[in-house]
Design an enzyme around this catalytic site. Structure first.
Site, short mmCIF file in Angstrom:
data_model
loop_
_atom_site.label_atom_id
_atom_site.label_comp_id
_atom_site.label_asym_id
_atom_site.label_seq_id
_atom_site.Cartn_x
_atom_site.Cartn_y
_atom_site.Cartn_z
N GLY A 164 2.38 1.23 -45.81
CA GLY A 164 2.48 0.42 -44.60
C GLY A 164 1.55 0.85 -43.49
O GLY A 164 1.35 2.05 -43.25
N GLY A 218 4.90 10.04 -39.64
CA GLY A 218 6.06 9.51 -38.91
C GLY A 218 6.41 10.36 -37.72
O GLY A 218 5.57 10.72 -36.90
N ASP A 253 0.33 17.21 -43.49
CA ASP A 253 1.05 16.64 -44.62
C ASP A 253 0.20 15.55 -45.28
O ASP A 253 -0.66 14.94 -44.62
CB ASP A 253 2.37 16.00 -44.16
CG ASP A 253 3.47 17.03 -43.97
OD1 ASP A 253 3.33 18.16 -44.48
OD2 ASP A 253 4.47 16.70 -43.32
N VAL A 304 0.84 -1.20 0.00
CA VAL A 304 0.00 0.00 0.00
C VAL A 304 0.87 1.25 0.00
O VAL A 304 0.66 2.18 -0.77
CB VAL A 304 -0.96 0.00 1.20
CG1 VAL A 304 -1.72 1.33 1.27
CG2 VAL A 304 -1.93 -1.16 1.11
N LYS A 325 -0.87 22.45 -50.48
CA LYS A 325 -1.65 23.40 -51.28
C LYS A 325 -1.56 24.83 -50.75
O LYS A 325 -2.33 25.69 -51.15
CB LYS A 325 -3.11 22.95 -51.32
CG LYS A 325 -3.30 21.62 -52.03
CD LYS A 325 -4.76 21.20 -52.09
CE LYS A 325 -4.92 19.86 -52.82
NZ LYS A 325 -6.33 19.43 -52.87
N MET A 341 11.68 7.17 -48.86
CA MET A 341 11.57 8.07 -50.01
C MET A 341 12.50 7.65 -51.16
O MET A 341 13.08 8.50 -51.83
CB MET A 341 11.86 9.52 -49.60
CG MET A 341 10.95 10.04 -48.51
SD MET A 341 11.34 11.73 -48.00
CE MET A 341 12.90 11.47 -47.14
N PRO A 399 2.95 6.17 -38.85
CA PRO A 399 3.14 5.68 -40.22
C PRO A 399 1.90 5.70 -41.10
O PRO A 399 2.01 5.44 -42.29
CB PRO A 399 3.61 4.25 -39.99
CG PRO A 399 2.96 3.85 -38.71
CD PRO A 399 2.99 5.08 -37.86
#
Length: 409
Positions: A365, A253, A199, A29, A221, A336, A176
């Site tokens: 993934g 990520g 992103d 305790v 954009k 990449m 991911p």
């Protein structure tokens, strides 16, 4: 006096910083309760002839004082609060009686009805303390506590700040791709956001969960005119923060793994805007694991290296030492690099890597569109063309590709 509908317990938050607290008994305790008392700044004295190893370690490091004997009359002198938690009912009763005479609030682990205070089930989330009492049902208290704290952490229970806050930005690593793989803190900050600059590789499904008032801006954009795209993103972060908005920069990520997060943090620092960085699960390790590939494995790979493949090995802009990488025996993870994998494989083989070295390409993934394509350094360029592998994809090179757990049927 037992709690009743007419006389429920009165909830209160004790400010114990710098005040004497006595804990009688050094068992399980005490081990559970002591960390919170120390965190509250209490000057804790433990009275017990023995203690668990964890409690003993707290005494050895000076977090608590320890009187190594059984309870004696007078041990509670000048205490503001006492926790009685020994296995001796007679000692517990005497300590409780001293607390009653001295008007010290006393918690008893063995007899809640004889105590003058009860310990609630307590949880914390970003400055909010949740304390739940459900009478004599501690399991129910804990369940209610857990539900509230989890709701605060994942944003399903909204608790927006009412008082105005200073401008700030959170750089949140979204993981991911699978929305369930964002951190608890990242999800909570999203729930509190007024503006989200996202992103394309961030967990897009999370954006659908945002309330209608949240402005979602696609970073790809943002009009940038004479500015480079990254400069335009930096400017947008600064402008929205200075407008008093809670801004989240949602990235795929981890913000600092090929995410240009430091550039954004530096721009915010130059503008005098505080920045919170929330780490994310990097695709370099999570995506291979999602298809059963460990980036390290005993007897196979004792290291793994993560590199960017966005420029070819013979490009003057490349900062990667491909010759050194070819000599490594461990795992090589390339991010990449789909459109440059032919040149990458050629460079590795040229510098000594076995052409038969196994390669796995994992596209999308952790998402519903995930697929794995296997090849070797000798065949990977043609395989990518034949299988029409497209970004985003994580490329794993090394013997670990053949180690993975076979999928369940």
């Amino acid at each position: 006096m037992p709690e009743s509908a007419e006389h429920p317990a009165y909830p209160v938050g004790l400010r114990l910083s710098g005040r004497r607290v006595v804990v009688i008994g050094g068992g399980q305790v005490a081990q559970r309760r002591l960390p919170a008392l120390v965190a509250a700044g209490a000057e804790v004295t433990l009275v017990s002839p023995s203690a668990t190893p964890s409690v003993e370690a707290m005494a050895e490091t000076g977090e608590i004082g320890w009187t190594r004997r059984r309870y004696e009359e007078g041990d509670l002198a000048e205490a503001w609060y006492v926790l009685v938690a020994t296995g001796d009912p007679e000692a517990n009763a005497r300590a409780s009686a001293e607390a009653e005479r001295s008007r010290i609030w006393c918690v008893r682990s063995d007899d809640a009805e004889a105590a003058t205070a009860w310990t609630p089930a307590t949880g914390r989330s970003e400055g909010v303390t949740v304390a739940v009492l459900t009478g004599r049902d501690p399991r129910r208290s804990a369940a209610v506590r857990d539900a509230i704290v989890e709701g605060l952490r994942d944003g399903s229970i909204a608790a927006p700040h009412v008082r105005a806050k200073a401008p700030s930005v959170a750089l949140v690593g979204g993981g991911p791709g699978d929305p369930d793989l964002i951190t608890v803190r990242g999800r909570r900050l999203l729930a509190e956001a007024d503006v989200v600059i996202a992103d394309r590789l961030g967990p897009r499904d999370l954006l659908d969960e945002l309330p209608p008032h949240v402005e979602v801006i696609d970073a790809a954009k943002i009009p940038y005119g004479r500015f480079m795209a990254q400069e335009a993103i930096n400017n947008a972060l600064v402008e929205h923060a200075k407008a008093g908005k809670a801004v989240v920069r949602l990235k795929g990520g981890d913000p600092y793994v090929f995410g240009r997060g430091m550039e954004e943090a530096q721009a915010l620092a130059e503008a005098g805007i505080p920045c919170t960085v929330v780490p994310g699960i990097s695709s370099s390790i999570s995506v291979p694991s999602a298809v059963g590939i460990p980036v390290t494995h005993r007897g196979v790979a004792h290291e793994f290296t993560v590199v960017s493949g966005h420029v070819a090995p013979d490009d003057p802009r490349s900062l990667v030492d491909w010759q050194s990488l070819a000599r490594l025996r461990g795992t090589l993870v390339v991010l990449m690099g789909v459109d440059k994998i032919g040149a990458i494989a050629e460079a590795l083989v040229t510098h000594g890597k076995d052409p038969a070295t196994r390669v796995a390409l994992v596209q999308e993934g952790t998402t519903a569109a995930q697929r794995r394509v296997d090849a070797t350094l000798a065949t990977v360029a043609e395989t990518v063309r034949a299988e029409e592998v497209r970004p985003p994809a994580v490329i794993v090179i090394g013997d670990v590709v053949g180690v993975g757990v076979p999928p369940l049927s």
